[in-house]
Motif scaffolding. Structure first.
Motif, PDB file in Angstrom:
ATOM      1  N   GLY A  83      -3.212   5.712  -0.013  1.00 43.10           N
ATOM      2  CA  GLY A  83      -2.787   4.517   0.530  1.00 43.10           C
ATOM      3  C   GLY A  83      -3.579   3.573   1.384  1.00 43.10           C
TER       4      GLY A  83
ATOM      5  N   ARG B  17       0.110   3.741  -4.636  1.00 43.43           N
ATOM      6  CA  ARG B  17      -0.237   5.094  -4.551  1.00 43.43           C
ATOM      7  C   ARG B  17      -1.353   5.667  -5.961  1.00 43.43           C
ATOM      8  NH1 ARG B  17      -0.136   7.565   0.552  1.00 43.43           N
ATOM      9  NH2 ARG B  17       1.104   6.278   1.961  1.00 43.43           N
ATOM     10  N   ARG B  18      -0.778   5.211  -6.871  1.00 41.74           N
ATOM     11  CA  ARG B  18      -1.391   5.569  -8.284  1.00 41.74           C
ATOM     12  C   ARG B  18      -2.918   5.330  -8.302  1.00 41.74           C
ATOM     13  NH1 ARG B  18       3.461   4.338 -10.783  1.00 41.74           N
ATOM     14  NH2 ARG B  18       2.719   2.103 -11.623  1.00 41.74           N
TER      15      ARG B  18
ATOM     16  N   ASN C  11      -4.686   4.748  -5.190  1.00 41.65           N
ATOM     17  CA  ASN C  11      -5.294   5.796  -4.337  1.00 41.65           C
ATOM     18  C   ASN C  11      -4.129   6.411  -3.582  1.00 41.65           C
ATOM     19  OD1 ASN C  11      -6.586   6.977  -2.102  1.00 41.65           O
ATOM     20  ND2 ASN C  11      -7.069   5.029  -0.789  1.00 41.65           N
ATOM     21  N   PRO C  12      -3.949   7.718  -3.691  1.00 41.48           N
ATOM     22  CA  PRO C  12      -2.890   8.575  -3.037  1.00 41.48           C
ATOM     23  C   PRO C  12      -2.746   8.502  -1.573  1.00 41.48           C
ATOM     24  CG  PRO C  12      -3.725   9.627  -5.036  1.00 41.48           C
ATOM     25  CD  PRO C  12      -4.753   8.741  -4.853  1.00 41.48           C
TER      26      PRO C  12
ATOM     27  N   ARG D  92       0.798  -1.012  -0.235  1.00 43.32           N
ATOM     28  CA  ARG D  92       0.106   0.069  -0.100  1.00 43.32           C
ATOM     29  C   ARG D  92       0.887   1.226   0.070  1.00 43.32           C
ATOM     30  NH1 ARG D  92      -2.560  -2.963   4.043  1.00 43.32           N
ATOM     31  NH2 ARG D  92      -2.385  -0.953   5.628  1.00 43.32           N
ATOM     32  N   ALA D  93       2.104   1.234   0.494  1.00 36.66           N
ATOM     33  CA  ALA D  93       3.182   2.149   0.526  1.00 36.66           C
ATOM     34  C   ALA D  93       3.772   2.525  -0.825  1.00 36.66           C
ATOM     35  CB  ALA D  93       3.923   2.206   1.550  1.00 36.66           C
ATOM     36  N   SER D  94       3.468   1.356  -1.856  1.00 35.76           N
ATOM     37  CA  SER D  94       4.277   1.498  -3.124  1.00 35.76           C
ATOM     38  C   SER D  94       3.710   2.399  -3.991  1.00 35.76           C
ATOM     39  CB  SER D  94       4.331   0.205  -3.634  1.00 35.76           C
ATOM     40  OG  SER D  94       3.110  -0.149  -3.867  1.00 35.76           O
ATOM     41  N   GLU D  95       4.572   2.708  -4.887  1.00 39.87           N
ATOM     42  CA  GLU D  95       4.060   3.952  -6.043  1.00 39.87           C
ATOM     43  C   GLU D  95       3.009   3.135  -7.005  1.00 39.87           C
ATOM     44  OE1 GLU D  95       6.003   6.152  -9.921  1.00 39.87           O
ATOM     45  OE2 GLU D  95       7.312   5.556  -8.308  1.00 39.87           O
TER      46      GLU D  95
END
Length: 207
Positions: free
Chosen positions: A53, A47-48, A50-51, A41-44
């Motif tokens: 996370g 994050r794309r 859901n910013p 969930r912290a990965s890029e």
């Protein structure tokens, strides 16, 4: 057979994820569940989606919906338009929205947070959390003592939004024994065709 177009990113032990998964099952929609541990969930890439996370996230083709209650609304409108799950009548729609707010408010900061404290070590004021849990469960008990479901005479997404964390309140040390009307309501949800349970936590609790 075509592959399912719906992908749900979530955690099996998350009530927020479960309410989305439960509704997908009740609707009979094929979907793929992607377990999303914290490092993912912290990965890029996540994050794309859901910013913020946060889970769950529903991907339906080119459409990405974050937030469990928003997912319920989307699924009801997209895959069950005109159904009883999200009524069009103004008063009933308002009642559904009220219970979606309660799911995101009092239930989250009462039974759900009590469970997070015991199972996952969340830090919070235990007395305040238990007081919130008692207040909302007492309110729900009185409400359900007069009716079968939360927002209407039939199940709606309001019931789905509130079910998971109330059903699993004992995992947070919050007993449901004082609330027979709530327990009867849980049974009615569990008897719906397509119901799928949220896994019980393998971690020991005092419940």
């Amino acid at each position: 057979m075509s592959q399912p177009t719906l992908t749900l990113h979530g955690l099996r032990l998350s009530g927020h994820s479960h309410r989305a998964e439960l509704f997908l099952s009740l609707l009979g929609r094929p979907y793929r569940f992607v377990e999303s541990p914290g490092d993912v969930r912290a990965s890029e890439p996540f994050r794309r989606l859901n910013p913020l996370g946060q889970i769950p996230v529903l991907v339906d083709g080119d459409v990405v919906i974050a937030d469990s209650n928003a997912i319920l609304v989307y699924l009801a409108r997209r895959y069950a338009p005109g159904s009883d799950w999200l009524p069009d009548a103004a008063e009933t729609a308002a009642q559904v929205q009220r219970w979606l707010s309660i799911a995101a408010g009092e239930i989250r900061f009462g039974p759900a947070l009590a469970r997070l404290m015991i199972l996952f070590g969340a830090q919070a004021d235990r007395d305040a959390v238990e007081a919130t849990a008692t207040r909302i469960l007492s309110f729900m008990e009185a409400h359900l003592g007069r009716r079968a479901f939360l927002a209407a005479a039939h199940p709606t997404i309001a019931d789905i939004a509130c079910y998971s964390y109330v059903a699993h309140a004992p995992e947070g040390g919050v007993s449901l024994e004082p609330y027979p009307a709530i327990r009867a309501w849980l049974g009615r949800i569990e008897s719906l065709p397509g119901f799928v349970p949220m896994p019980r936590s393998p971690l020991p609790t005092d419940a």
